[in-house]
Structure formats: C-alpha cells, structure tokens
Design an enzyme around this catalytic site. Structure first.
Site, PDB file in Angstrom:
ATOM      1  N   ASP A  21     -13.306   2.456   4.144  1.00 38.47           N
ATOM      2  CA  ASP A  21     -12.128   2.401   5.018  1.00 38.47           C
ATOM      3  C   ASP A  21     -12.503   1.879   6.397  1.00 38.47           C
ATOM      4  O   ASP A  21     -11.622   1.622   7.214  1.00 38.47           O
ATOM      5  CB  ASP A  21     -11.521   3.806   5.162  1.00 38.47           C
ATOM      6  N   LYS A  49      -4.189  -1.230  -6.825  1.00 37.15           N
ATOM      7  CA  LYS A  49      -5.217  -0.536  -6.028  1.00 37.15           C
ATOM      8  C   LYS A  49      -5.116   0.938  -6.382  1.00 37.15           C
ATOM      9  O   LYS A  49      -4.129   1.596  -6.064  1.00 37.15           O
ATOM     10  CB  LYS A  49      -4.957  -0.761  -4.538  1.00 37.15           C
ATOM     11  N   TRP A  50      -6.146   1.445  -7.047  1.00 37.96           N
ATOM     12  CA  TRP A  50      -6.150   2.827  -7.576  1.00 37.96           C
ATOM     13  C   TRP A  50      -6.892   3.705  -6.563  1.00 37.96           C
ATOM     14  O   TRP A  50      -8.111   3.674  -6.490  1.00 37.96           O
ATOM     15  CB  TRP A  50      -6.860   2.838  -8.928  1.00 37.96           C
ATOM     16  N   ASP A  51      -6.129   4.480  -5.812  1.00 34.74           N
ATOM     17  CA  ASP A  51      -6.736   5.263  -4.728  1.00 34.74           C
ATOM     18  C   ASP A  51      -7.035   6.695  -5.187  1.00 34.74           C
ATOM     19  O   ASP A  51      -6.481   7.180  -6.194  1.00 34.74           O
ATOM     20  CB  ASP A  51      -5.785   5.264  -3.520  1.00 34.74           C
ATOM     21  N   ARG A  58      -6.192  16.548   2.758  1.00 34.01           N
ATOM     22  CA  ARG A  58      -5.187  15.520   3.076  1.00 34.01           C
ATOM     23  C   ARG A  58      -3.808  15.952   2.571  1.00 34.01           C
ATOM     24  O   ARG A  58      -3.043  15.154   2.064  1.00 34.01           O
ATOM     25  CB  ARG A  58      -5.570  14.160   2.476  1.00 34.01           C
ATOM     26  N   CYS A  94     -10.622   2.614  -5.379  1.00 34.64           N
ATOM     27  CA  CYS A  94     -10.671   3.009  -3.973  1.00 34.64           C
ATOM     28  C   CYS A  94     -10.755   4.527  -3.977  1.00 34.64           C
ATOM     29  O   CYS A  94     -10.124   5.181  -4.806  1.00 34.64           O
ATOM     30  CB  CYS A  94      -9.399   2.527  -3.277  1.00 34.64           C
ATOM     31  N   ASP A 134       0.841  -1.208   0.000  1.00 29.23           N
ATOM     32  CA  ASP A 134       0.000   0.000   0.000  1.00 29.23           C
ATOM     33  C   ASP A 134       0.873   1.255   0.000  1.00 29.23           C
ATOM     34  O   ASP A 134       2.071   1.205  -0.308  1.00 29.23           O
ATOM     35  CB  ASP A 134      -0.981  -0.070   1.185  1.00 29.23           C
ATOM     36  N   ASP A 135       0.287   2.348   0.361  1.00 28.05           N
ATOM     37  CA  ASP A 135       0.884   3.685   0.338  1.00 28.05           C
ATOM     38  C   ASP A 135       2.259   3.721   1.033  1.00 28.05           C
ATOM     39  O   ASP A 135       2.441   3.096   2.072  1.00 28.05           O
ATOM     40  CB  ASP A 135      -0.094   4.615   1.077  1.00 28.05           C
ATOM     41  N   ASN A 163      -7.890  10.134  -2.781  1.00 29.90           N
ATOM     42  CA  ASN A 163      -8.145  10.486  -1.383  1.00 29.90           C
ATOM     43  C   ASN A 163      -8.567  11.918  -1.103  1.00 29.90           C
ATOM     44  O   ASN A 163      -8.306  12.425  -0.010  1.00 29.90           O
ATOM     45  CB  ASN A 163      -6.894  10.159  -0.557  1.00 29.90           C
TER      46      ASN A 163
HETATM   47  C1  DGJ Z   1      -7.153   5.396   1.709  1.00 31.42           C
HETATM   48  C2  DGJ Z   1      -7.491   3.961   1.415  1.00 31.42           C
HETATM   49  O1  DGJ Z   1      -8.855   3.776   1.465  1.00 31.42           O
HETATM   50  C3  DGJ Z   1      -6.711   3.084   2.387  1.00 31.42           C
HETATM   51  O2  DGJ Z   1      -7.079   1.752   2.232  1.00 31.42           O
HETATM   52  C4  DGJ Z   1      -5.245   3.286   2.160  1.00 31.42           C
HETATM   53  O3  DGJ Z   1      -4.894   2.803   0.894  1.00 31.42           O
HETATM   54  C5  DGJ Z   1      -4.900   4.759   2.298  1.00 31.42           C
HETATM   55  N1  DGJ Z   1      -5.744   5.605   1.512  1.00 31.42           N
HETATM   56  C6  DGJ Z   1      -3.467   5.010   1.928  1.00 31.42           C
HETATM   57  O4  DGJ Z   1      -3.157   6.326   1.941  1.00 31.42           O
END
Ligand code: DGJ
Length: 701
Positions: free
Chosen positions: A509, A440-442, A407, A487, A330-331, A444
């Site tokens: 989340d 996993k394409w986030d 963020r 995501c 992940d991140d 945020n």
């Molecule tokens: C938000 C995602 O929903 C989480 O699962 C995780 O990937 C974080 N971002 C990482 O910054």
C-alpha cells in the site's frame, strides 16, 4: 534427470545436483551440478538427513511430530520403497507447481505406529528449482494426532552460514535482512493466518560460494527454522507452522503438507533468476501466464470512498485519453459503504454511487475503450451488513467472546463449505454482472477469532486455507480469462500459493517511489517483476508526505507492472502529457519490462534494476539515487546481465545524447550517471530525489 544407483538417487537440474540416499534418508549432496560417475559413498558419514522425528539420538528441530493413541511421541520411519514417477502427483486442495518432469517418491513406515511418510522431490526440464512435498498416512486402527509435518528438511555441512529473510510490516514489506546464524535456533514465521507483511516464507541460506533458497507454496501460517546443530551441521526446515496446529488423522486418512521449493545458485542474482524462471513457468498459470499485463488506472487514492458515477466516468475518460487500457473501480461500490465500517458481504450494487448499478457504470467505462476491473474483499464480513444480519453464523468468531474488530470487520468462516459456496457465488455474480475482465481480490485483516463449528481448534488455520484454495480453484476454472490481482492490505499475502491463482499481486500500500525501491527489490529476490503490481500515485504521497518527480515515480513503477492510482482529472495538462508519453513508452517496451530477465542494481548510494531481453540485445535499466547533496561524488552504476563482448548504444530516456560501450565496460566499470545536481532538481522540478532510465541496444557483437 533422476538416476538410481542402488538406493542412491541423483536428481539433476540444468545447473544443480541433489543426491539422496533413500534407505538411510540422507541428503548426501546439494549444490552445483556434478559430472557423472560419483558413487557418493564417502558422504554418507556426514549423517545429513532429509527428515527427522523424536525418538532417535537427533535432538535438533524435527520435521515430523506425531502423537499416537497410547500417548507416545517417538517415531522411527524406516525405508519401504522408492519410485520414480513421470506424472507429478497432485496435492489435494493445495496449490502446487506444475509442468513436465520427474518425481522421486520415497516411502517410509514407522513399524510400531504404522504411520507412513511419503516424501517427493520433483524436477522439471530446464528449471533449477526442485519442488518437495511430504504426506503422512495413518495406517493404524486408531487415530493419531499430527503436531508437526514440515514440507522440507535440508541438513547442510558446517555452521558458517548467513540467513537472509524478508521482514517487514504494512507499508514496509519484504525488507532484506541478513545476519549470521550464530549458535542456536532461528525462526522465521507467521501466526496471523496469512503469509504476512511481517515475514515472507522465502528465506536464503548463504554459504561459501553457494546460496540456497527455500520457499513455500502456501499462503497461511508458515515456519522456517534454521538450526545450528551440535555436530557441526546446519538444518533448515520449512513448512506449515505448528503454532496452534493439532491435526487428527483417523485410520486410513492422509495429511498433505504444502509444497516447498528448493533452489541453489552461486550468487543471489543467479538464485533470483532461477526462482523467477520457476515462478514464471511452473507457478503462474492460465491465460495471463506470459501475456502482457494491461496498464490500469485505479480510483482508490484518487477518490477513496467519495465517488459517484460521474466522477468515475470522468476519470475513466481521462485515463483512456492518456492511453490506459483498464479502469479498476476500488472499494465503496456496494451495499451502503461510505467508509470502512459497513457492507462487506453485501456484494450488491450501491445504485446511487454507481449511477444505476455496476453493469451501467462498467458499460460507461468500456464506452471509453477501456476494460473494466472491480475490487472485492470476499473473505470478509461487516457486522453492519445484511449478510451479517441474516447469516451471523457465517462470521469467524468464538461463541461467548467479543470478536476482535480489525479495520471494523470480521472474517468469514471459510473452513465451512456453505460459506465457501457463498463466496464463489457472490464473486461470480459480480464478475458476470459487471463483465469485469480484472478482479482485485483484497484481504484487509488478519485472523484472530479462529473458530468454526465442527472444526477442531488445532485444525482451524489450515482448514481455512484449504477452504480458500477450493474457492479460488473454482473461480479460476469458471473465469479462465479474468486477470485476478491479489492484495492483502498491500503485500500481506505475497507468496507462491497465491501466485498459483493470481498472476500478479499488489506489492504494497506504500506507493511512495522512494520507499517502493526497497520493497520491490526485496520482493524481487523470490518473485519476478510480472507478479508485482507497481502504481504511480499523486504527490505529496498519501502514506509518507514525500514528493517525487513524475519521472522518478515512473522509473520505479516500471520495475513491476505499471499502473496509476490517482485522479487523472486533477493533474495539470503538463502532467497529463507526461503520463501519456510514459504509457506510450511503457506499451512499446512492456514485454521487456514485464517479462525480461530482471536483475537488481546496487551500488554506493544507488539502487534500481535492469531488465534484459533473452539474448541481451536490448535492455532497460533504471537507477535511483538514494541520497543527494551538492558535495556528492559522481554517482555511478555497474550494469548486469549484458553480453560482455557486445557493443551497446546507451541512451538516457528523455535526453538526446547517446554513448556507446561494450557490455564488459558497462558491467565492470563504474559508469557515471548524467544527473542534475539535487538542489537544482529540487528548485526546478519540485523533487531532489533523482532517477535515470537507460535504454540499451546492442549494435555490434
Ligand atoms: C487495501 C488495499 O491495499 C488498497 O489498495 C485499497 O484497495 C483498500 N484496501 C480499499 O479498502
């Protein structure tokens, strides 16, 4: 599937009929399938239209609003012609449903302004959902400004309806909310640039004996309007939001509204089943469409940003031993990202954290027999990044205005082609470099500083979406085998648009099993379980502080695509053993769990789901007990979807004893659940929240 009688067109799906009168733009009937033979003539007096524009006596919310070069707004599109097409026309740059079927294309023209309106209705063989789209073409010699173009309008008789929406917030997505319309206008919308955590585009209208479902194949700002009109009609409109929308069409240019989806059924359960079938067959595409999804371990809640290659390697090794198939990093693996304040856009390896680079780390993961997956947030840029330092103009911000740093990050201006190219390039590089088979394409944050040089303000939101879809289309084409999971801070962009590119989406989340029950149940109204990422995380839960038994967390996660989001090395030997057993069970049953027909189970104090094989010969049900006390009456459940006359053997997972019962009894009687008392459970197992999984096999009939 489409029959013509004069200017009346009848569209039949296996269980529903839609009747449209083309010349008067009237929706004569929509509901359960009708036998052949009706002329529908008496229904024309109801005056239920499938598009509307200001300029006539209809003052209800309209589907089309155009401003012409002379400053006027009135339009009166009149019927030109209807065509039945055997190929479904594509919507340029927009995601849409696909499949064999027939399309009715209706063409109207406003004679004064020369605006052309095309509305299409597509039906597919064996599917009860109908895809609807609208397009406007400026046939004049001067530009026009499109202020609203809804994808769908349906007028229903009477006003006795209830509306169901799926409201929420971050960590609380898609909570089912039902209310009577009452008089007035009800709006369900999003203005944040994505389909949103707050209000999913899916909406139900519940009338007597019939439930109507509406959805949009779109991931940006949407708007659904339900209006109780003055002449005892109820109008539903669904489409792109007209908030900050003002689209100039030069002579000869077209505007395509996103596709909408229409469905109806006698009950909510039947409607969900029809929507699931539609999504599984006509929205999700590519290699992963019907393929069993891998059991993954993701390091996010296990390490957050604090990992190194040794830690990831140890986690992957343990995950592999427990039976996982995919490890997702992940991140935090790129640039100099140690927290959320930097490096988005610098999609090159943090050599230190990855122990020599992503390729080396991916190889170490693969050496344990796991596939490698990678997290990326391609639509974003950190101000503390080399990308921002060298290409500040790639960021979405308004000149002379401090951008809003949600963020600690800004968005990329995807309305611009060179930014789209940058995103395609950087995502491709990461996939190629790491050999990732999963991404996993986030996403945020939401949009605030909507601006792009050369892009009109009123076009920005939609131009961003078109840019994003172009990027996704190119990546899908280039990497057809990669499994993409969408995501957006959890489930902030869970919609049919995204599902055209991402076969699954991280549902929320919030990984607390108790909270997940309503989130997953709400999501399941429109979307099948194979689209819902559902992970088991550590306890106490990081979002709520609650603790739940591992078995309860498993039962809830099996309602979607199972994964683990924790540090497997930090688990006790007993927990590891239990997880290994869970994964083995899941693999043996995942075809049924991921792709079986799923129904929600509800009852006094319980919630859950049942997934059934096509012929209902086997099923798995999970029932969660929402409250518990020593004085509770026996907790019971009624199952769904079984064959009433068949005899089933029922076993509680983890227990030896079985009982037999007919499908009829299991569906009609209140079946008591074999539960421990909540106090004993809390004392001995560390959690009072209980859940059972029932395994059903047809043994006769
Ligand atoms: C938000 C995602 O929903 C989480 O699962 C995780 O990937 C974080 N971002 C990482 O910054």
């Amino acid at each position: 599937m489409i029959k013509k009688n004069g200017t009346v067109y009848r569209l039949d799906t296996p269980n529903t009929t839609l009747v449209l009168q083309a010349d008067t733009a009237q929706m004569l009937y929509y509901g359960p399938r009708l036998p052949a033979g009706d002329s529908f003539a008496p229904l024309a007096r109801l005056g239920r239209r499938f598009f509307s524009a200001p300029g006539r006596e209809d003052y209800a919310e309209y589907s089309l609003l155009a401003e012409y070069a002379d400053g006027s707004f009135a339009s009166d599109p009149v019927f030109v012609r209807a065509k039945v097409l055997s190929e479904k026309p594509a919507l340029p740059d927009l995601p849409s449903s696909y499949g064999e079927g027939k399309t009715l294309e209706l063409h109207y023209t406003d004679r004064v302004s020369r605006l052309h309106l095309y509305i299409t209705y597509s039906v597919f063989g064996g599917c009860d959902a109908i895809a609807v789209s609208a397009r406007v073409v400026n046939g004049a010699k001067k530009p026009l400004r499109l202020r609203r173009l809804m994808s769908l309008q349906c007028d229903f008789p009477g006003t006795e309806y209830e509306i169901v929406t799926f409201h929420g917030a971050w960590l609380q997505e898609r909570q089912k909310t039902q209310r009577r319309i009452g008089r007035g206008v009800f709006v369900n919308d999003s203005k944040c640039g994505s389909s949103s955590h707050a209000r999913n585009p899916f909406l139900l209208l519940k009338g007597e004996g019939q439930v109507y479902g509406f959805n949009l194949v779109y991931s940006g700002n949407h708007k659904e309007i339900v209006e109780c009109c003055e002449n005892e009609r109820t109008r539903v409109l669904a489409g792109i939001n007209d908030f900050q929308f003002d689209w100039t069409l030069a002579p000869g240019e077209s505007f395509y509204a996103p596709e909408a989806v229409l469905c109806c059924a006698p009950t909510e359960d039947a409607l969900s089943a029809r929507m699931h079938a539609f999504v599984a067959e006509h929205i999700v595409r590519g290699k992963w469409k019907k393929r069993e999804r891998p059991v993954l371990f993701n390091n996010w809640e296990g390490t957050y940003f604090g990992f190194d290659a040794e830690k990831i390697d140890a986690m992957a090794q343990t995950a592999a031993r427990l039976g996982a198939e995919l490890f997702v990093l992940d991140d935090g693996w790129f640039g100099h990202r140690e927290d959320d304040t930097s490096s988005l856009g610098d999609w090159y390896d943090n050599v230190q954290k990855t122990g020599g680079g992503l390729a080396a780390l991916a190889d170490r993961v693969r050496a344990h027999g796991l596939a490698f997956g990678i997290w990326i947030e391609p639509e974003m840029i950190s101000e503390d990044s080399d990308l921002y330092r060298t290409r500040p103009n790639f960021a979405m911000k308004i000149p002379g205005r401090e951008p809003y740093r949600w963020r600690n990050q800004l968005m990329l201006n995807l309305a611009e082609e060179r930014v789209q190219n940058f995103v395609v390039r950087s995502v491709s590089d990461v996939i190629v470099r790491s050999g990732a088979s999963y991404v996993k394409w986030d996403y945020n944050r939401c949009m605030t500083d909507c601006y792009g040089k050369g892009v009109a303000g009123g076009e920005y939101f939609h131009r961003y979406m078109l840019g994003l879809y172009r990027v996704l289309q190119r990546l899908q084409k280039r990497f057809p085998s990669v499994l993409f999971e969408g995501c957006a801070s959890g489930g902030g962009r869970f919609d049919l648009g995204m599902l055209c590119y991402f076969p699954q989406i991280w549902t929320s989340d919030d990984t607390d099993a108790r909270e997940r029950i309503s989130i997953q149940a709400g999501t399941s109204y429109a979307y099948p379980q194979s689209t819902m990422g559902a992970h088991i995380s550590a306890c106490p839960n990081h979002q709520t502080g609650n603790s739940n038994l591992l078995s309860v967390r498993f039962n809830v996660s099996c309602g979607g695509v199972l994964g683990y989001e924790l540090d497997p090395c930090a688990l006790s030997a007993q927990e590891q053993e239990e997880i290994a057993e869970q994964i083995a069970f899941y693999k043996a049953n995942r075809k049924l769990l991921q792709f079986g027909q799923q129904y929600r189970l509800e009852g006094r104090g319980v919630a859950g789901y049942i997934a059934l094989s096509k012929d209902a010969s086997s099923a798995i049900a999970a029932v969660h007990v929402l409250q518990g006390s020593l004085t509770e009456p026996p907790v019971t459940v009624r199952l769904k979807g079984l064959n009433a006359s068949a005899l089933y053997e029922v076993r509680v997972r983890g227990k030896e004893e079985t009982f037999t019962a007919t499908g009829a009894l299991l569906m009609r009687a209140d079946i008591p659940l074999p539960l421990e008392d909540p106090v004993k459970s809390a004392r001995e197992n560390g959690g009072s929240f209980r859940s059972v999984m029932l395994l059903l096999k047809r043994i006769r009939g």
